[in-house]
Design a protein around this motif. Structure first.
Motif, PDB file in Angstrom:
ATOM      1  N   VAL A  99      -6.176   2.240  10.606  1.00 19.35           N
ATOM      2  CA  VAL A  99      -6.595   2.504   9.222  1.00 19.35           C
ATOM      3  C   VAL A  99      -6.735   4.000   8.996  1.00 19.35           C
ATOM      4  O   VAL A  99      -6.274   4.546   7.989  1.00 19.35           O
ATOM      5  N   ASP A 100      -7.359   4.680   9.935  1.00 23.50           N
ATOM      6  CA  ASP A 100      -7.631   6.116   9.798  1.00 23.50           C
ATOM      7  C   ASP A 100      -6.348   6.928   9.726  1.00 23.50           C
ATOM      8  O   ASP A 100      -6.266   7.924   9.001  1.00 23.50           O
ATOM      9  N   THR A 101      -5.319   6.520  10.472  1.00 20.47           N
ATOM     10  CA  THR A 101      -4.060   7.269  10.507  1.00 20.47           C
ATOM     11  C   THR A 101      -3.032   6.777   9.504  1.00 20.47           C
ATOM     12  O   THR A 101      -1.924   7.314   9.433  1.00 20.47           O
ATOM     13  N   GLY A 102      -3.375   5.732   8.750  1.00 19.34           N
ATOM     14  CA  GLY A 102      -2.457   5.237   7.735  1.00 19.34           C
ATOM     15  C   GLY A 102      -1.407   4.271   8.238  1.00 19.34           C
ATOM     16  O   GLY A 102      -0.490   3.917   7.499  1.00 19.34           O
ATOM     17  N   LYS A 103      -1.534   3.810   9.485  1.00 15.45           N
ATOM     18  CA  LYS A 103      -0.561   2.854  10.005  1.00 15.45           C
ATOM     19  C   LYS A 103      -0.768   1.466   9.414  1.00 15.45           C
ATOM     20  O   LYS A 103       0.138   0.631   9.474  1.00 15.45           O
ATOM     21  N   CYS A 104      -1.954   1.194   8.904  1.00 13.58           N
ATOM     22  CA  CYS A 104      -2.177  -0.064   8.183  1.00 13.58           C
ATOM     23  C   CYS A 104      -3.025   0.231   6.957  1.00 13.58           C
ATOM     24  O   CYS A 104      -3.674   1.275   6.870  1.00 13.58           O
ATOM     25  N   ASP A 105      -2.999  -0.674   5.989  1.00 14.75           N
ATOM     26  CA  ASP A 105      -3.752  -0.497   4.753  1.00 14.75           C
ATOM     27  C   ASP A 105      -5.193  -0.978   4.893  1.00 14.75           C
ATOM     28  O   ASP A 105      -6.119  -0.358   4.362  1.00 14.75           O
ATOM     29  N   ILE A 106      -5.360  -2.095   5.593  1.00 16.86           N
ATOM     30  CA  ILE A 106      -6.664  -2.759   5.691  1.00 16.86           C
ATOM     31  C   ILE A 106      -6.909  -3.127   7.147  1.00 16.86           C
ATOM     32  O   ILE A 106      -5.994  -3.597   7.834  1.00 16.86           O
ATOM     33  N   ILE A 135     -13.759   5.978   8.341  1.00 13.54           N
ATOM     34  CA  ILE A 135     -13.177   5.193   7.253  1.00 13.54           C
ATOM     35  C   ILE A 135     -14.287   4.541   6.434  1.00 13.54           C
ATOM     36  O   ILE A 135     -15.449   4.535   6.836  1.00 13.54           O
ATOM     37  N   LYS A 136     -13.913   4.008   5.297  1.00 16.13           N
ATOM     38  CA  LYS A 136     -14.882   3.315   4.438  1.00 16.13           C
ATOM     39  C   LYS A 136     -14.947   1.848   4.860  1.00 16.13           C
ATOM     40  O   LYS A 136     -13.925   1.169   4.943  1.00 16.13           O
ATOM     41  N   THR A 137     -16.156   1.350   5.160  1.00 15.58           N
ATOM     42  CA  THR A 137     -16.288  -0.006   5.686  1.00 15.58           C
ATOM     43  C   THR A 137     -17.211  -0.858   4.822  1.00 15.58           C
ATOM     44  O   THR A 137     -18.089  -0.350   4.125  1.00 15.58           O
ATOM     45  N   PHE A 138     -17.006  -2.164   4.911  1.00 19.60           N
ATOM     46  CA  PHE A 138     -17.787  -3.134   4.163  1.00 19.60           C
ATOM     47  C   PHE A 138     -18.107  -4.314   5.078  1.00 19.60           C
ATOM     48  O   PHE A 138     -17.292  -4.688   5.926  1.00 19.60           O
ATOM     49  N   LYS A 139     -19.277  -4.898   4.903  1.00 19.83           N
ATOM     50  CA  LYS A 139     -19.579  -6.144   5.599  1.00 19.83           C
ATOM     51  C   LYS A 139     -18.634  -7.225   5.084  1.00 19.83           C
ATOM     52  O   LYS A 139     -18.368  -7.307   3.888  1.00 19.83           O
ATOM     53  N   GLY A 173      -0.125  -3.836  -4.008  1.00 20.56           N
ATOM     54  CA  GLY A 173      -0.201  -5.044  -3.196  1.00 20.56           C
ATOM     55  C   GLY A 173      -1.395  -5.033  -2.266  1.00 20.56           C
ATOM     56  O   GLY A 173      -2.094  -6.042  -2.104  1.00 20.56           O
ATOM     57  N   ALA A 174      -1.653  -3.881  -1.637  1.00 22.24           N
ATOM     58  CA  ALA A 174      -2.796  -3.764  -0.734  1.00 22.24           C
ATOM     59  C   ALA A 174      -4.108  -3.879  -1.499  1.00 22.24           C
ATOM     60  O   ALA A 174      -5.081  -4.457  -1.000  1.00 22.24           O
ATOM     61  N   GLN A 175      -4.151  -3.329  -2.715  1.00 20.34           N
ATOM     62  CA  GLN A 175      -5.371  -3.445  -3.526  1.00 20.34           C
ATOM     63  C   GLN A 175      -5.657  -4.899  -3.874  1.00 20.34           C
ATOM     64  O   GLN A 175      -6.809  -5.345  -3.831  1.00 20.34           O
ATOM     65  N   LYS A 176      -4.603  -5.650  -4.206  1.00 21.26           N
ATOM     66  CA  LYS A 176      -4.788  -7.073  -4.503  1.00 21.26           C
ATOM     67  C   LYS A 176      -5.339  -7.808  -3.277  1.00 21.26           C
ATOM     68  O   LYS A 176      -6.239  -8.650  -3.394  1.00 21.26           O
ATOM     69  N   MET A 177      -4.791  -7.505  -2.105  1.00 22.55           N
ATOM     70  CA  MET A 177      -5.269  -8.145  -0.882  1.00 22.55           C
ATOM     71  C   MET A 177      -6.707  -7.767  -0.582  1.00 22.55           C
ATOM     72  O   MET A 177      -7.540  -8.618  -0.228  1.00 22.55           O
ATOM     73  N   PHE A 178      -7.033  -6.484  -0.720  1.00 22.37           N
ATOM     74  CA  PHE A 178      -8.396  -6.023  -0.456  1.00 22.37           C
ATOM     75  C   PHE A 178      -9.386  -6.717  -1.389  1.00 22.37           C
ATOM     76  O   PHE A 178     -10.438  -7.201  -0.953  1.00 22.37           O
ATOM     77  N   ILE A 207     -14.721  -5.022   7.229  1.00 22.75           N
ATOM     78  CA  ILE A 207     -13.402  -4.724   6.685  1.00 22.75           C
ATOM     79  C   ILE A 207     -13.381  -3.241   6.341  1.00 22.75           C
ATOM     80  O   ILE A 207     -14.369  -2.701   5.839  1.00 22.75           O
ATOM     81  N   GLY A 208     -12.291  -2.565   6.654  1.00 24.20           N
ATOM     82  CA  GLY A 208     -12.231  -1.127   6.434  1.00 24.20           C
ATOM     83  C   GLY A 208     -10.938  -0.685   5.778  1.00 24.20           C
ATOM     84  O   GLY A 208      -9.874  -1.279   5.984  1.00 24.20           O
ATOM     85  N   ILE A 209     -11.042   0.375   4.980  1.00 22.98           N
ATOM     86  CA  ILE A 209      -9.894   1.012   4.345  1.00 22.98           C
ATOM     87  C   ILE A 209     -10.096   2.520   4.434  1.00 22.98           C
ATOM     88  O   ILE A 209     -11.202   2.997   4.683  1.00 22.98           O
ATOM     89  N   HIS A 210      -9.024   3.271   4.232  1.00 24.86           N
ATOM     90  CA  HIS A 210      -9.178   4.736   4.243  1.00 24.86           C
ATOM     91  C   HIS A 210      -9.845   5.186   2.957  1.00 24.86           C
ATOM     92  O   HIS A 210     -10.835   5.905   2.973  1.00 24.86           O
ATOM     93  N   ASN A 211      -9.312   4.769   1.837  1.00 21.57           N
ATOM     94  CA  ASN A 211      -9.982   4.914   0.536  1.00 21.57           C
ATOM     95  C   ASN A 211      -9.226   4.075  -0.475  1.00 21.57           C
ATOM     96  O   ASN A 211      -8.031   3.833  -0.321  1.00 21.57           O
ATOM     97  N   THR A 212      -9.921   3.629  -1.494  1.00 23.48           N
ATOM     98  CA  THR A 212      -9.309   2.713  -2.465  1.00 23.48           C
ATOM     99  C   THR A 212      -8.203   3.392  -3.265  1.00 23.48           C
ATOM    100  O   THR A 212      -7.258   2.733  -3.703  1.00 23.48           O
ATOM    101  N   GLN A 213      -8.292   4.711  -3.448  1.00 20.06           N
ATOM    102  CA  GLN A 213      -7.270   5.404  -4.238  1.00 20.06           C
ATOM    103  C   GLN A 213      -5.911   5.397  -3.528  1.00 20.06           C
ATOM    104  O   GLN A 213      -4.870   5.495  -4.174  1.00 20.06           O
TER     105      GLN A 213
END
Length: 304
Positions: free
Chosen positions: A141-148, A160-164, A286-291, A275-281
């Motif tokens: 996630v941190d290096t951008g190899k995956c979205d979520i 990274i930004k994380t959520f329970k 497609g990744a936003q819909k999945m998140f 669950i973690g993402i680098h940032n929502t922006q």
């Protein structure tokens, strides 16, 4: 230095030479002549104004600058491959592409249901799911190899930004005829006289169990280490030891006749998957819909 003059094929040839330590093997891997390989690497060194290899009698050795270029070249070529794959998806009629990395627990217990539910309402989004250790997931996630990414809560994810996301319960798993099978619940410390079947080094579950043993002033006696929950179960069935697994990862077929899951009384046995993402922006549509789907499907995701 004018990086606009750097050629992608030259970077690929450079990586082949770096990986193999040989211009000859790089030539074979790139399917170009040996002289062309030498010329491309020499041009790279001229553009970057630094030496990338030390030429030795039996091959090549990377310089410090060469090691640095390896890291950047891999990121760049990975990005190009991802771009090409996503563009191919649009040509094929897909409306998006989402890359997810998740640890073993999430993949086995939760992702099949989530992905099936998501696909029902978003059939045009292509999903790539990779199973990996929690630390590898966070780095992806941190290096951008995956979205979520989805991972355990006992691994550092401050970059990274994380959520329970979900909670699961760890249990002690023993063979049905094991002496501990007579009890319905147990303190973990009381199980440490027996040998354990454990996951591979680097897994967040092994770290949690090892830390719990140290806290109890004991040593976790690992008899065998394996790479998956299913193999842990099979090893326990074979009498190789006992183990700790998420209850949801144990197949109902094994429970009862072959294995018994015993409740752990320890507070640490209740885990939180995050669950973690680098940032929502930075998320693609497609990744936003999945998140959004992952966060709202069980109405459980909460930001730190």
């Amino acid at each position: 230095m004018n990086v606009n003059h750097v050629n992608l094929l030259s970077l690929r040839v450079f990586l082949l030479a770096a990986d193999s330590g040989s211009l000859t093997r790089a030539s074979a891997g790139a399917n170009i002549s040996l002289s062309s390989v030498s010329k491309r690497i020499a041009e790279l060194e001229k553009i970057l104004n630094c030496q990338l290899f030390v030429r030795l009698p039996r091959g090549l050795e990377l310089t410090p600058a060469g090691h640095g270029l390896v890291r950047h070249a891999r990121k760049l070529l990975d990005g190009m491959n991802t771009m090409a794959s996503e563009m191919s998806d649009y040509v094929a009629g897909h409306v998006g592409h989402v890359r997810i990395a998740a640890n073993f627990s999430a993949v086995i217990q939760f992702m099949p249901t989530y992905l099936a539910g998501f696909y029902q309402t978003h059939p045009g989004v292509r999903i790539h799911l990779e199973e990996a250790l929690s630390e590898v997931v966070i780095n992806a996630v941190d290096t951008g190899k995956c979205d979520i990414g989805i991972f355990a809560d006992n691994v550092d994810a401050t970059n990274i930004k994380t959520f329970k996301w979900h909670q699961d319960r760890l249990v002690l798993l023993v063979r049905a005829d094991h002496p501990l099978a007579k009890v319905s619940s147990i303190w973990f410390a009381d199980s440490l006289d027996w040998n354990f079947v454990a996951l591979m080094q680097g897994s967040s579950l092994l770290r949690r169990v090892t830390d719990a043993a140290i806290d109890a002033g004991r040593i976790l006696k690992v008899n065998v280490q394996v790479s998956s929950f299913d193999v842990v179960c099979r090893m326990i069935e074979a009498g190789m030891g006992i183990g700790v697994l998420p209850y949801g990862a144990i197949t109902s077929v094994s429970l009862g006749s072959k294995l018994k899951a015993i409740t752990l009384r320890d507070a640490w046995s209740a885990r939180t998957l995050r669950i973690g993402i680098h940032n929502t922006q930075a998320l693609s549509p497609g990744a936003q819909k999945m998140f959004d789907f992952l966060c709202t499907y069980n109405n459980a995701a909460q930001q730190n």
